[in-house]
Motif scaffolding. Structure first.
Motif, PDB file in Angstrom:
ATOM      1  N   GLY A   1      94.922  66.274  24.063  1.00  0.00           N
ATOM      2  CA  GLY A   1      95.255  65.177  23.158  1.00  0.00           C
ATOM      3  C   GLY A   1      96.633  64.581  23.372  1.00  0.00           C
ATOM      4  N   ASN A   2      97.596  65.380  23.784  1.00  0.00           N
ATOM      5  CA  ASN A   2      98.965  64.880  23.943  1.00  0.00           C
ATOM      6  C   ASN A   2      99.047  63.788  25.009  1.00  0.00           C
ATOM      7  N   THR A   3      99.967  62.850  24.801  1.00  0.00           N
ATOM      8  CA  THR A   3     100.263  61.858  25.840  1.00  0.00           C
ATOM      9  C   THR A   3     101.154  62.522  26.878  1.00  0.00           C
ATOM     10  N   GLN A   4     100.718  62.476  28.129  1.00  0.00           N
ATOM     11  CA  GLN A   4     101.390  63.204  29.195  1.00  0.00           C
ATOM     12  C   GLN A   4     102.245  62.266  30.043  1.00  0.00           C
ATOM     13  N   MET A   5     103.452  62.709  30.350  1.00  0.00           N
ATOM     14  CA  MET A   5     104.327  61.904  31.202  1.00  0.00           C
ATOM     15  C   MET A   5     103.747  61.731  32.612  1.00  0.00           C
ATOM     16  N   LEU A   6     102.981  62.701  33.071  1.00  0.00           N
ATOM     17  CA  LEU A   6     102.313  62.549  34.364  1.00  0.00           C
ATOM     18  C   LEU A   6     101.347  61.369  34.326  1.00  0.00           C
ATOM     19  N   THR A   7     100.605  61.240  33.235  1.00  0.00           N
ATOM     20  CA  THR A   7      99.665  60.119  33.098  1.00  0.00           C
ATOM     21  C   THR A   7     100.407  58.791  33.104  1.00  0.00           C
ATOM     22  N   LEU A   8     101.531  58.730  32.392  1.00  0.00           N
ATOM     23  CA  LEU A   8     102.290  57.480  32.307  1.00  0.00           C
ATOM     24  C   LEU A   8     102.883  57.106  33.661  1.00  0.00           C
ATOM     25  N   LEU A   9     103.425  58.075  34.377  1.00  0.00           N
ATOM     26  CA  LEU A   9     104.004  57.777  35.681  1.00  0.00           C
ATOM     27  C   LEU A   9     102.928  57.269  36.637  1.00  0.00           C
ATOM     28  N   ARG A  10     101.759  57.902  36.610  1.00  0.00           N
ATOM     29  CA  ARG A  10     100.671  57.456  37.480  1.00  0.00           C
ATOM     30  C   ARG A  10     100.148  56.084  37.087  1.00  0.00           C
ATOM     31  N   ALA A  11     100.258  55.729  35.806  1.00  0.00           N
ATOM     32  CA  ALA A  11      99.760  54.426  35.350  1.00  0.00           C
ATOM     33  C   ALA A  11     100.436  53.277  36.092  1.00  0.00           C
ATOM     34  N   ILE A  12     101.687  53.475  36.498  1.00  0.00           N
ATOM     35  CA  ILE A  12     102.397  52.440  37.261  1.00  0.00           C
ATOM     36  C   ILE A  12     101.651  52.134  38.556  1.00  0.00           C
ATOM     37  N   LEU A  13     100.963  53.127  39.085  1.00  0.00           N
ATOM     38  CA  LEU A  13     100.291  52.989  40.371  1.00  0.00           C
ATOM     39  C   LEU A  13      98.945  52.272  40.276  1.00  0.00           C
ATOM     40  N   TRP A  14      98.413  52.098  39.057  1.00  0.00           N
ATOM     41  CA  TRP A  14      97.124  51.405  38.951  1.00  0.00           C
ATOM     42  C   TRP A  14      97.113  50.205  38.009  1.00  0.00           C
ATOM     43  N   MET A  15      97.992  50.132  37.039  1.00  0.00           N
ATOM     44  CA  MET A  15      97.898  49.047  36.059  1.00  0.00           C
ATOM     45  C   MET A  15      98.210  47.687  36.673  1.00  0.00           C
ATOM     46  N   ASP A  16      99.223  47.599  37.495  1.00  0.00           N
ATOM     47  CA  ASP A  16      99.511  46.327  38.172  1.00  0.00           C
ATOM     48  C   ASP A  16      98.354  45.921  39.083  1.00  0.00           C
ATOM     49  N   HIS A  17      97.785  46.895  39.778  1.00  0.00           N
ATOM     50  CA  HIS A  17      96.687  46.610  40.705  1.00  0.00           C
ATOM     51  C   HIS A  17      95.528  45.918  39.993  1.00  0.00           C
ATOM     52  N   TYR A  18      95.253  46.336  38.778  1.00  0.00           N
ATOM     53  CA  TYR A  18      94.133  45.770  38.023  1.00  0.00           C
ATOM     54  C   TYR A  18      94.556  44.650  37.058  1.00  0.00           C
ATOM     55  N   GLY A  19      95.757  44.115  37.265  1.00  0.00           N
ATOM     56  CA  GLY A  19      96.186  42.966  36.475  1.00  0.00           C
ATOM     57  C   GLY A  19      96.645  43.299  35.073  1.00  0.00           C
ATOM     58  N   LYS A  20      97.117  44.527  34.849  1.00  0.00           N
ATOM     59  CA  LYS A  20      97.554  44.936  33.516  1.00  0.00           C
ATOM     60  C   LYS A  20      99.061  45.194  33.477  1.00  0.00           C
ATOM     61  N   GLY A  21      99.816  44.348  34.168  1.00  0.00           N
ATOM     62  CA  GLY A  21     101.267  44.507  34.185  1.00  0.00           C
ATOM     63  C   GLY A  21     101.894  44.318  32.828  1.00  0.00           C
ATOM     64  N   ALA A  22     101.434  43.318  32.067  1.00  0.00           N
ATOM     65  CA  ALA A  22     101.992  43.074  30.724  1.00  0.00           C
ATOM     66  C   ALA A  22     101.700  44.254  29.803  1.00  0.00           C
ATOM     67  N   GLU A  23     100.495  44.795  29.912  1.00  0.00           N
ATOM     68  CA  GLU A  23     100.134  45.946  29.090  1.00  0.00           C
ATOM     69  C   GLU A  23     100.960  47.172  29.468  1.00  0.00           C
ATOM     70  N   LEU A  24     101.236  47.341  30.748  1.00  0.00           N
ATOM     71  CA  LEU A  24     102.092  48.439  31.195  1.00  0.00           C
ATOM     72  C   LEU A  24     103.484  48.304  30.583  1.00  0.00           C
ATOM     73  N   GLU A  25     104.013  47.111  30.568  1.00  0.00           N
ATOM     74  CA  GLU A  25     105.352  46.902  30.012  1.00  0.00           C
ATOM     75  C   GLU A  25     105.380  47.174  28.513  1.00  0.00           C
ATOM     76  N   GLU A  26     104.293  46.895  27.812  1.00  0.00           N
ATOM     77  CA  GLU A  26     104.230  47.215  26.388  1.00  0.00           C
ATOM     78  C   GLU A  26     104.244  48.730  26.182  1.00  0.00           C
ATOM     79  N   ILE A  27     103.538  49.452  27.025  1.00  0.00           N
ATOM     80  CA  ILE A  27     103.560  50.916  26.941  1.00  0.00           C
ATOM     81  C   ILE A  27     104.965  51.431  27.232  1.00  0.00           C
ATOM     82  N   MET A  28     105.624  50.821  28.198  1.00  0.00           N
ATOM     83  CA  MET A  28     106.997  51.216  28.516  1.00  0.00           C
ATOM     84  C   MET A  28     107.929  50.979  27.324  1.00  0.00           C
ATOM     85  N   ARG A  29     107.774  49.829  26.662  1.00  0.00           N
ATOM     86  CA  ARG A  29     108.614  49.553  25.480  1.00  0.00           C
ATOM     87  C   ARG A  29     108.399  50.603  24.407  1.00  0.00           C
TER      88      ARG A  29
END
Length: 396
Positions: free
Chosen positions: A314-342
Protein backbone atom coordinates in the motif's frame (compact mmCIF):
# COMPACT_ATOMS: atom_id res chain seq x y z
CA UNK A 1 5.21 28.23 5.78
CA UNK A 2 5.67 31.22 3.47
CA UNK A 3 7.14 30.98 -0.03
CA UNK A 4 10.68 32.23 0.81
CA UNK A 5 11.01 29.81 3.74
CA UNK A 6 9.70 26.96 1.59
CA UNK A 7 12.29 27.72 -1.04
CA UNK A 8 15.08 27.99 1.53
CA UNK A 9 14.20 24.60 3.00
CA UNK A 10 14.03 22.92 -0.41
CA UNK A 11 17.27 24.57 -1.50
CA UNK A 12 19.05 23.39 1.65
CA UNK A 13 17.82 19.84 1.09
CA UNK A 14 18.84 19.97 -2.58
CA UNK A 15 22.31 21.28 -1.77
CA UNK A 16 22.87 18.45 0.71
CA UNK A 17 22.10 15.68 -1.79
CA UNK A 18 25.54 15.26 -3.44
CA UNK A 19 27.22 14.65 -0.09
CA UNK A 20 24.43 12.31 1.03
CA UNK A 21 24.80 10.33 -2.18
CA UNK A 22 28.56 10.12 -1.69
CA UNK A 23 27.94 8.74 1.79
CA UNK A 24 25.90 5.99 0.11
CA UNK A 25 28.95 4.57 -1.66
CA UNK A 26 31.23 1.76 -0.62
CA UNK A 27 34.71 0.72 -1.65
CA UNK A 28 34.79 -3.06 -1.96
CA UNK A 29 38.50 -3.24 -1.20
CA UNK A 30 39.45 -5.10 -4.35
CA UNK A 31 38.24 -2.38 -6.73
CA UNK A 32 39.68 1.10 -7.09
CA UNK A 33 36.28 2.76 -7.65
CA UNK A 34 33.48 2.63 -5.05
CA UNK A 35 29.97 1.39 -5.86
CA UNK A 36 26.62 2.98 -5.01
CA UNK A 37 24.49 1.47 -2.25
CA UNK A 38 20.70 1.46 -1.95
CA UNK A 39 21.01 3.62 1.14
CA UNK A 40 18.90 3.77 4.30
CA UNK A 41 19.27 0.41 6.10
CA UNK A 42 20.44 -1.45 2.99
CA UNK A 43 24.18 -2.09 3.12
CA UNK A 44 24.54 -3.34 -0.40
CA UNK A 45 23.85 -2.93 -4.09
CA UNK A 46 20.60 -4.29 -5.55
CA UNK A 47 19.81 -5.12 -9.18
CA UNK A 48 16.35 -3.55 -8.84
CA UNK A 49 18.13 -0.29 -7.98
CA UNK A 50 19.99 -0.11 -11.27
CA UNK A 51 18.08 2.99 -12.38
CA UNK A 52 19.79 4.77 -9.48
CA UNK A 53 22.98 4.56 -11.55
CA UNK A 54 21.27 6.15 -14.55
CA UNK A 55 19.99 9.11 -12.54
CA UNK A 56 23.24 9.57 -10.61
CA UNK A 57 25.67 9.32 -13.50
CA UNK A 58 25.88 13.08 -14.07
CA UNK A 59 26.96 13.57 -10.43
CA UNK A 60 29.24 10.57 -10.05
CA UNK A 61 29.86 9.01 -13.47
CA UNK A 62 32.65 6.62 -12.49
CA UNK A 63 30.79 5.31 -9.47
CA UNK A 64 27.55 4.92 -11.43
CA UNK A 65 29.24 2.87 -14.14
CA UNK A 66 31.24 0.82 -11.64
CA UNK A 67 27.94 -0.08 -9.96
CA UNK A 68 26.74 -1.55 -13.26
CA UNK A 69 30.05 -3.20 -14.12
CA UNK A 70 30.22 -5.04 -10.81
CA UNK A 71 26.90 -6.76 -11.55
CA UNK A 72 28.38 -8.05 -14.81
CA UNK A 73 31.56 -9.11 -13.05
CA UNK A 74 29.58 -11.29 -10.62
CA UNK A 75 27.30 -12.80 -13.25
CA UNK A 76 27.14 -16.54 -12.62
CA UNK A 77 28.58 -19.09 -15.02
CA UNK A 78 25.05 -20.14 -16.01
CA UNK A 79 24.14 -16.53 -16.89
CA UNK A 80 22.16 -15.53 -13.80
CA UNK A 81 22.78 -11.95 -12.71
CA UNK A 82 22.99 -11.48 -8.93
CA UNK A 83 20.02 -9.67 -7.44
CA UNK A 84 22.29 -8.15 -4.78
CA UNK A 85 25.85 -7.70 -3.60
CA UNK A 86 25.94 -7.19 0.15
CA UNK A 87 28.81 -6.03 2.28
CA UNK A 88 30.04 -6.77 5.81
CA UNK A 89 30.33 -9.64 5.11
CA UNK A 90 30.43 -9.75 1.33
CA UNK A 91 27.71 -11.95 -0.17
CA UNK A 92 26.51 -12.51 -3.74
CA UNK A 93 22.72 -12.88 -3.78
CA UNK A 94 21.29 -15.44 -6.22
CA UNK A 95 18.16 -16.61 -4.37
CA UNK A 96 15.71 -14.50 -6.43
CA UNK A 97 15.44 -12.31 -9.53
CA UNK A 98 14.37 -8.91 -8.09
CA UNK A 99 14.66 -7.06 -11.38
CA UNK A 100 12.42 -4.34 -12.82
CA UNK A 101 14.12 -2.01 -15.32
CA UNK A 102 16.02 -4.55 -17.42
CA UNK A 103 19.73 -4.77 -16.83
CA UNK A 104 20.44 -4.48 -20.57
CA UNK A 105 18.23 -1.40 -20.94
CA UNK A 106 19.62 0.41 -17.90
CA UNK A 107 23.22 -0.38 -18.80
CA UNK A 108 22.64 0.67 -22.42
CA UNK A 109 21.05 4.00 -21.49
CA UNK A 110 23.66 4.74 -18.83
CA UNK A 111 26.51 3.92 -21.23
CA UNK A 112 24.94 6.18 -23.85
CA UNK A 113 24.63 8.99 -21.34
CA UNK A 114 28.29 8.56 -20.39
CA UNK A 115 29.38 8.18 -24.05
CA UNK A 116 31.36 5.05 -23.30
CA UNK A 117 33.42 3.21 -25.95
CA UNK A 118 31.98 0.40 -28.07
CA UNK A 119 33.76 -2.27 -26.03
CA UNK A 120 31.49 -1.48 -23.06
CA UNK A 121 28.36 -1.90 -25.19
CA UNK A 122 29.66 -5.30 -26.30
CA UNK A 123 30.03 -6.34 -22.65
CA UNK A 124 26.45 -5.24 -21.93
CA UNK A 125 25.20 -7.21 -24.92
CA UNK A 126 27.00 -10.37 -23.83
CA UNK A 127 25.82 -10.14 -20.22
CA UNK A 128 22.24 -9.30 -21.21
CA UNK A 129 22.05 -12.13 -23.73
CA UNK A 130 23.37 -14.68 -21.23
CA UNK A 131 20.83 -13.48 -18.66
CA UNK A 132 17.96 -13.77 -21.13
CA UNK A 133 19.08 -17.31 -21.94
CA UNK A 134 19.02 -18.09 -18.21
CA UNK A 135 15.44 -16.79 -17.93
CA UNK A 136 14.23 -18.93 -20.83
CA UNK A 137 16.00 -21.97 -19.39
CA UNK A 138 14.95 -21.76 -15.73
CA UNK A 139 11.84 -19.54 -15.62
CA UNK A 140 9.95 -20.71 -18.68
CA UNK A 141 7.88 -23.75 -17.66
CA UNK A 142 5.11 -22.35 -19.86
CA UNK A 143 7.36 -22.61 -22.95
CA UNK A 144 6.00 -19.31 -24.25
CA UNK A 145 8.91 -17.16 -23.10
CA UNK A 146 6.83 -15.65 -20.30
CA UNK A 147 8.77 -15.33 -17.04
CA UNK A 148 7.53 -17.08 -13.92
CA UNK A 149 7.65 -15.90 -10.33
CA UNK A 150 8.99 -18.56 -7.97
CA UNK A 151 9.22 -16.50 -4.77
CA UNK A 152 7.89 -13.31 -3.19
CA UNK A 153 11.14 -11.39 -3.48
CA UNK A 154 11.41 -12.03 -7.24
CA UNK A 155 9.45 -8.84 -7.91
CA UNK A 156 10.71 -6.81 -4.94
CA UNK A 157 7.11 -6.51 -3.68
CA UNK A 158 7.88 -7.19 -0.03
CA UNK A 159 4.84 -7.66 2.23
CA UNK A 160 2.32 -7.74 -0.63
CA UNK A 161 -0.41 -10.37 -0.82
CA UNK A 162 0.09 -10.46 -4.56
CA UNK A 163 3.35 -12.33 -4.05
CA UNK A 164 2.57 -14.13 -0.77
CA UNK A 165 -0.90 -15.65 -1.12
CA UNK A 166 -0.76 -19.40 -1.70
CA UNK A 167 2.15 -20.03 0.63
CA UNK A 168 4.78 -18.50 -1.66
CA UNK A 169 8.14 -18.32 0.18
CA UNK A 170 10.21 -15.14 0.33
CA UNK A 171 13.18 -16.68 -1.51
CA UNK A 172 13.67 -19.72 -3.71
CA UNK A 173 14.51 -23.10 -2.12
CA UNK A 174 18.19 -23.74 -1.71
CA UNK A 175 18.90 -20.00 -2.09
CA UNK A 176 19.05 -20.36 -5.89
CA UNK A 177 16.67 -18.56 -8.22
CA UNK A 178 16.27 -21.56 -10.52
CA UNK A 179 14.52 -23.68 -7.88
CA UNK A 180 10.72 -23.66 -7.99
CA UNK A 181 8.93 -24.31 -4.68
CA UNK A 182 6.85 -27.47 -4.56
CA UNK A 183 3.49 -25.84 -3.83
CA UNK A 184 0.15 -25.99 -5.72
CA UNK A 185 0.28 -22.32 -6.72
CA UNK A 186 3.35 -22.86 -8.91
CA UNK A 187 4.34 -21.99 -11.50
CA UNK A 188 2.99 -18.42 -11.55
CA UNK A 189 3.55 -16.44 -14.73
CA UNK A 190 4.39 -12.88 -13.62
CA UNK A 191 3.15 -9.93 -15.66
CA UNK A 192 5.91 -7.60 -14.51
CA UNK A 193 8.78 -10.07 -14.84
CA UNK A 194 7.57 -10.93 -18.34
CA UNK A 195 7.50 -7.22 -19.16
CA UNK A 196 11.04 -6.87 -17.84
CA UNK A 197 12.20 -9.64 -20.14
CA UNK A 198 10.45 -7.90 -23.05
CA UNK A 199 12.25 -4.66 -22.23
CA UNK A 200 15.52 -6.52 -22.08
CA UNK A 201 14.97 -8.05 -25.50
CA UNK A 202 14.26 -4.68 -27.11
CA UNK A 203 17.46 -3.30 -25.56
CA UNK A 204 19.45 -6.30 -26.78
CA UNK A 205 18.05 -5.78 -30.29
CA UNK A 206 19.28 -2.17 -30.21
CA UNK A 207 22.67 -3.28 -28.95
CA UNK A 208 22.92 -5.90 -31.70
CA UNK A 209 22.27 -3.23 -34.32
CA UNK A 210 24.88 -0.96 -32.77
CA UNK A 211 27.40 -3.81 -32.90
CA UNK A 212 26.58 -4.64 -36.55
CA UNK A 213 24.91 -7.91 -35.65
CA UNK A 214 21.97 -7.51 -38.03
CA UNK A 215 20.84 -11.15 -38.02
CA UNK A 216 20.92 -11.28 -34.22
CA UNK A 217 19.01 -8.00 -34.07
CA UNK A 218 16.26 -9.36 -36.29
CA UNK A 219 16.00 -12.52 -34.19
CA UNK A 220 15.79 -10.53 -30.95
CA UNK A 221 13.09 -8.24 -32.37
CA UNK A 222 11.05 -11.29 -33.37
CA UNK A 223 11.47 -12.77 -29.91
CA UNK A 224 10.30 -9.49 -28.39
CA UNK A 225 7.25 -9.37 -30.69
CA UNK A 226 6.37 -12.96 -29.83
CA UNK A 227 6.71 -12.25 -26.12
CA UNK A 228 4.55 -9.14 -26.35
CA UNK A 229 1.84 -11.15 -28.08
CA UNK A 230 2.05 -13.81 -25.38
CA UNK A 231 1.73 -11.17 -22.65
CA UNK A 232 -1.37 -9.75 -24.32
CA UNK A 233 -2.90 -13.19 -24.86
CA UNK A 234 -2.25 -14.75 -21.47
CA UNK A 235 -1.84 -11.92 -18.93
CA UNK A 236 -4.25 -9.18 -20.06
CA UNK A 237 -7.84 -9.11 -18.80
CA UNK A 238 -9.89 -7.19 -21.39
CA UNK A 239 -12.83 -6.59 -19.08
CA UNK A 240 -10.71 -5.21 -16.25
CA UNK A 241 -8.24 -3.53 -18.64
CA UNK A 242 -5.45 -4.76 -16.38
CA UNK A 243 -2.53 -7.16 -16.53
CA UNK A 244 -2.45 -9.93 -13.95
CA UNK A 245 -0.21 -12.81 -12.98
CA UNK A 246 -1.47 -16.22 -14.03
CA UNK A 247 -1.38 -19.37 -11.86
CA UNK A 248 -2.31 -22.87 -13.06
CA UNK A 249 -5.94 -22.18 -12.07
CA UNK A 250 -6.17 -18.74 -13.75
CA UNK A 251 -5.58 -15.05 -13.03
CA UNK A 252 -4.36 -13.86 -9.63
CA UNK A 253 -6.29 -10.60 -9.53
CA UNK A 254 -4.27 -8.11 -7.51
CA UNK A 255 -4.19 -4.49 -8.66
CA UNK A 256 -0.70 -3.42 -7.69
CA UNK A 257 1.89 -1.05 -9.05
CA UNK A 258 3.31 -3.95 -11.04
CA UNK A 259 1.29 -2.61 -13.96
CA UNK A 260 3.56 0.45 -14.11
CA UNK A 261 6.36 -1.95 -15.03
CA UNK A 262 4.53 -2.78 -18.25
CA UNK A 263 4.59 0.97 -18.97
CA UNK A 264 8.26 1.17 -17.98
CA UNK A 265 9.12 -1.54 -20.48
CA UNK A 266 6.90 -0.16 -23.28
CA UNK A 267 4.75 -3.28 -23.54
CA UNK A 268 1.51 -1.37 -24.13
CA UNK A 269 0.78 0.93 -27.07
CA UNK A 270 -0.50 4.47 -26.58
CA UNK A 271 -4.18 3.62 -27.07
CA UNK A 272 -4.17 0.87 -24.45
CA UNK A 273 -2.05 2.93 -22.09
CA UNK A 274 -4.53 5.80 -22.25
CA UNK A 275 -7.45 3.52 -21.36
CA UNK A 276 -5.58 1.98 -18.42
CA UNK A 277 -4.27 5.32 -17.20
CA UNK A 278 -7.65 7.05 -17.29
CA UNK A 279 -9.38 4.16 -15.55
CA UNK A 280 -6.84 3.53 -12.81
CA UNK A 281 -4.40 6.43 -12.53
CA UNK A 282 -6.84 9.34 -12.43
CA UNK A 283 -9.14 7.74 -9.86
CA UNK A 284 -8.56 8.57 -6.19
CA UNK A 285 -9.97 5.17 -5.28
CA UNK A 286 -7.35 3.39 -7.36
CA UNK A 287 -3.79 4.73 -7.78
CA UNK A 288 -4.31 8.50 -7.73
CA UNK A 289 -4.13 8.95 -3.97
CA UNK A 290 -3.15 12.36 -2.54
CA UNK A 291 0.50 11.23 -2.72
CA UNK A 292 0.67 8.87 -5.72
CA UNK A 293 1.29 6.10 -6.58
CA UNK A 294 0.35 3.65 -3.81
CA UNK A 295 1.92 0.24 -4.33
CA UNK A 296 -1.56 -1.33 -4.29
CA UNK A 297 -4.79 0.24 -5.51
CA UNK A 298 -6.59 1.89 -2.60
CA UNK A 299 -9.76 -0.08 -3.39
CA UNK A 300 -8.05 -3.46 -3.85
CA UNK A 301 -9.03 -5.85 -1.01
CA UNK A 302 -5.34 -6.56 -0.38
CA UNK A 303 -4.53 -2.88 0.33
CA UNK A 304 -2.82 -2.64 3.74
CA UNK A 305 -4.20 0.43 5.50
CA UNK A 306 -1.86 -0.07 8.47
CA UNK A 307 1.14 1.10 6.38
CA UNK A 308 3.99 -0.72 8.14
CA UNK A 309 7.56 -0.02 7.05
CA UNK A 310 8.90 -1.65 3.88
CA UNK A 311 5.42 -2.58 2.73
CA UNK A 312 4.56 -2.91 -0.95
CA UNK A 313 1.02 -3.65 0.19
CA UNK A 314 0.00 0.00 0.00
CA UNK A 315 2.79 2.49 0.72
CA UNK A 316 3.94 4.88 -1.99
CA UNK A 317 7.45 3.77 -2.87
CA UNK A 318 10.28 6.07 -3.90
CA UNK A 319 11.45 3.37 -6.31
CA UNK A 320 8.09 3.59 -8.09
CA UNK A 321 8.32 7.38 -8.29
CA UNK A 322 11.87 7.38 -9.64
CA UNK A 323 10.93 4.84 -12.30
CA UNK A 324 7.85 6.89 -13.24
CA UNK A 325 10.20 9.48 -14.78
CA UNK A 326 11.24 6.79 -17.25
CA UNK A 327 7.73 6.14 -18.58
CA UNK A 328 5.40 9.09 -17.94
CA UNK A 329 7.00 11.42 -20.48
CA UNK A 330 7.10 8.60 -23.03
CA UNK A 331 3.33 8.21 -22.81
CA UNK A 332 2.61 11.95 -22.85
CA UNK A 333 2.04 12.37 -19.11
CA UNK A 334 4.70 14.98 -18.39
CA UNK A 335 2.25 17.43 -16.80
CA UNK A 336 0.88 14.69 -14.57
CA UNK A 337 4.42 13.72 -13.56
CA UNK A 338 5.13 17.30 -12.54
CA UNK A 339 1.98 17.36 -10.41
CA UNK A 340 3.17 14.23 -8.60
CA UNK A 341 6.54 15.90 -8.11
CA UNK A 342 4.87 18.99 -6.60
CA UNK A 343 2.89 16.86 -4.20
CA UNK A 344 6.00 14.95 -3.18
CA UNK A 345 7.92 18.16 -2.47
CA UNK A 346 4.98 19.45 -0.43
CA UNK A 347 5.22 16.27 1.64
CA UNK A 348 8.90 17.07 2.29
CA UNK A 349 7.87 20.54 3.43
CA UNK A 350 5.07 19.26 5.64
CA UNK A 351 7.17 16.63 7.39
CA UNK A 352 10.82 16.37 8.35
CA UNK A 353 11.49 13.68 5.78
CA UNK A 354 14.92 12.05 6.21
CA UNK A 355 14.79 10.92 2.56
CA UNK A 356 12.89 7.81 3.61
CA UNK A 357 12.06 4.79 1.48
CA UNK A 358 8.28 5.33 1.41
CA UNK A 359 5.46 7.82 1.82
CA UNK A 360 2.02 7.37 3.33
CA UNK A 361 -0.17 7.57 0.20
CA UNK A 362 -2.82 9.72 1.94
CA UNK A 363 -0.88 11.97 4.34
CA UNK A 364 2.55 12.08 2.70
CA UNK A 365 4.23 11.17 5.99
CA UNK A 366 7.61 9.41 5.56
CA UNK A 367 7.72 5.68 6.25
CA UNK A 368 10.60 3.24 6.26
CA UNK A 369 13.79 2.18 7.97
CA UNK A 370 16.81 4.46 8.11
CA UNK A 371 17.48 7.63 6.17
CA UNK A 372 19.08 8.86 2.95
CA UNK A 373 17.51 6.18 0.77
CA UNK A 374 19.21 6.59 -2.60
CA UNK A 375 16.03 6.62 -4.76
CA UNK A 376 14.51 9.24 -2.44
CA UNK A 377 17.57 11.46 -2.81
CA UNK A 378 17.54 11.07 -6.57
CA UNK A 379 13.80 11.62 -7.00
CA UNK A 380 13.90 14.75 -4.83
CA UNK A 381 16.79 16.04 -6.94
CA UNK A 382 14.90 15.35 -10.18
CA UNK A 383 11.84 17.13 -8.79
CA UNK A 384 13.78 20.27 -7.95
CA UNK A 385 15.56 20.31 -11.32
CA UNK A 386 12.46 19.72 -13.40
CA UNK A 387 10.24 22.15 -11.50
CA UNK A 388 13.07 24.72 -11.36
CA UNK A 389 12.49 25.11 -7.64
CA UNK A 390 15.85 26.83 -7.15
CA UNK A 391 14.87 29.69 -9.46
CA UNK A 392 13.38 32.69 -7.71
CA UNK A 393 10.44 32.87 -10.10
CA UNK A 394 9.34 29.28 -9.54
CA UNK A 395 7.33 28.05 -6.56
CA UNK A 396 5.20 25.04 -5.74
Amino acid sequence: MDIPSEQRKLTALFDAIPEKLRSNTRNTGERSIPVMLAGACYNGLWLEHNQDCFFACDLMPEIAWESIKIIMDYQQNDGLLPYSLRFSPFKVGVSQLQTVWPFARCALETARKLRLPEAEFAKIYDAGLRYDNWLTTYRNCNQRGLVEMFCAFDTGHDDSKRVRDGGIPNACPGAWAGNMPDIPAMPIIAADLSATRYGGLTALAELAEMLDKSRAAAKLKQQADNLKNAIMEHLYDKEDEFFYDRAPDGFRKYRTEHITRLFLNRVVDQELFDRIYIRYFTDVNEFFSPYPFPSVSVSDPSFNAEHPANCWGGNTQMLTLLRAILWMDHYGKGAELEEIMRRTLKAFLRFDNPFAQELHPVTGEPIGFGENYTPALLFFRECCKRLKILEKSSFL
